[in-house]
Design a protein around this motif. Structure first.
Motif, short mmCIF file in Angstrom:
data_model
loop_
_atom_site.label_atom_id
_atom_site.label_comp_id
_atom_site.label_asym_id
_atom_site.label_seq_id
_atom_site.Cartn_x
_atom_site.Cartn_y
_atom_site.Cartn_z
N MET A 178 0.83 -1.20 0.00
CA MET A 178 0.00 0.00 0.00
C MET A 178 0.86 1.25 0.00
SD MET A 178 -3.24 0.46 -0.27
CE MET A 178 -2.96 1.80 -1.41
N SER A 179 1.94 1.22 0.74
CA SER A 179 2.88 2.34 0.75
C SER A 179 3.45 2.58 -0.65
CB SER A 179 4.00 2.06 1.75
OG SER A 179 4.99 3.05 1.68
N ARG A 180 3.84 1.51 -1.33
CA ARG A 180 4.38 1.62 -2.69
C ARG A 180 3.35 2.16 -3.67
NH1 ARG A 180 8.60 -3.06 -3.87
NH2 ARG A 180 9.33 -3.48 -1.76
N LEU A 181 2.12 1.67 -3.55
CA LEU A 181 1.06 2.13 -4.46
C LEU A 181 0.78 3.62 -4.27
CD1 LEU A 181 -1.42 -0.88 -4.23
CD2 LEU A 181 0.02 -0.25 -6.19
N GLU A 182 0.72 4.06 -3.04
CA GLU A 182 0.46 5.47 -2.79
C GLU A 182 1.64 6.35 -3.20
OE1 GLU A 182 -1.21 5.55 1.25
OE2 GLU A 182 -3.16 5.79 0.24
N ARG A 183 2.84 5.86 -2.99
CA ARG A 183 4.02 6.61 -3.41
C ARG A 183 4.04 6.72 -4.94
NH1 ARG A 183 7.82 3.93 -0.75
NH2 ARG A 183 8.32 2.55 -2.48
N ARG A 184 3.68 5.64 -5.61
CA ARG A 184 3.61 5.66 -7.07
C ARG A 184 2.60 6.69 -7.54
NH1 ARG A 184 1.85 0.51 -10.77
NH2 ARG A 184 -0.14 0.86 -9.77
N GLN A 185 1.47 6.75 -6.89
CA GLN A 185 0.45 7.72 -7.28
C GLN A 185 0.93 9.14 -7.00
OE1 GLN A 185 -2.83 8.32 -4.73
NE2 GLN A 185 -4.13 9.15 -6.35
N ALA A 186 1.48 9.39 -5.84
CA ALA A 186 1.88 10.74 -5.45
C ALA A 186 3.07 11.27 -6.23
CB ALA A 186 2.18 10.78 -3.95
N ASP A 187 4.06 10.41 -6.46
CA ASP A 187 5.31 10.87 -7.03
C ASP A 187 5.58 10.38 -8.45
OD1 ASP A 187 5.75 11.99 -4.55
OD2 ASP A 187 6.95 10.30 -3.84
N GLY A 188 4.71 9.54 -8.96
CA GLY A 188 4.94 9.00 -10.30
C GLY A 188 6.10 8.04 -10.33
#
Length: 192
Positions: A178-188
């Protein structure tokens, strides 16, 4: 232990009511998840299978009508034969009332079933008979808004003593993903 086909209304009662499903479907759409296979999530599922020693591992997103395995590890193609001699195939989609992940999402807590046949509520699930699933372990993917988007899970066709170490592993991998998915969304950033 398996149960005969229940009355259609009875089957609906086995899957918990999911009042967040419409909002979850919208959130998944905004995140770009739950409608296509993701090679990075397949790699994540491979890693989860390796960590747990499970032959099957999934990253599963659940909307209003179905489950979608955006990440999938299948050690062997399922080749069990049904009573009517047809062969089920594990694919990317599953009905919402099949499997155990909808329970995890609604409960918002990890679920460990070392032998699904020990639990009458779960032993009658269609995947027990159709695919021969005998053990399950899954944890919810809860985002920063507090919404459960889906699960990370592993299954086996044999009973498995997952133990405390297995529970800790599945919970930790859910938080990590979940941390990775949200980081991907926030930072590309890339997922893995």
């Amino acid at each position: 232990m398996s149960y005969g086909p229940p009355h259609p209304v009875a089957r609906l009662l086995l899957t918990p009511e999911d009042k967040e499903a419409p909002a979850r479907a919208q959130r998944l759409l905004r995140l770009g998840l739950g409608d296509h296979a993701d090679p990075a999530l397949d790699v994540f599922a491979d890693h989860l299978a390796e960590l747990t020693g499970a032959p099957y591992a999934m990253v599963n997103f659940i909307d209003e009508n179905r489950q979608f395995f955006a990440g999938l590890h299948a050690q062997h193609r399922v080749t069990l034969t049904r009573a009517d001699d047809s062969k089920p195939e594990l694919g990317r989609h599953m009905e919402r009332d099949h499997g155990f992940c909808p329970h995890v999402v609604v409960r918002r807590k990890a679920l460990v079933l070392e032998d699904v046949c020990d639990y009458p509520r779960f032993a009658g699930n269609p995947i027990v008979d159709e695919f021969g699933i005998r053990s399950y372990m899954g944890a919810p993917l809860i985002d920063s808004t507090g919404m459960a988007l889906g699960t990370v899970c592993v299954v086996d066709v044999e009973p498995r003593p997952w133990g405390r170490a297995g529970l800790d592993t599945i919970k930790a991998t859910a938080v990590d993903l979940m941390s990775r998915l949200e980081r991907r969304q926030a930072d590309g950033l890339p997922l893995l």
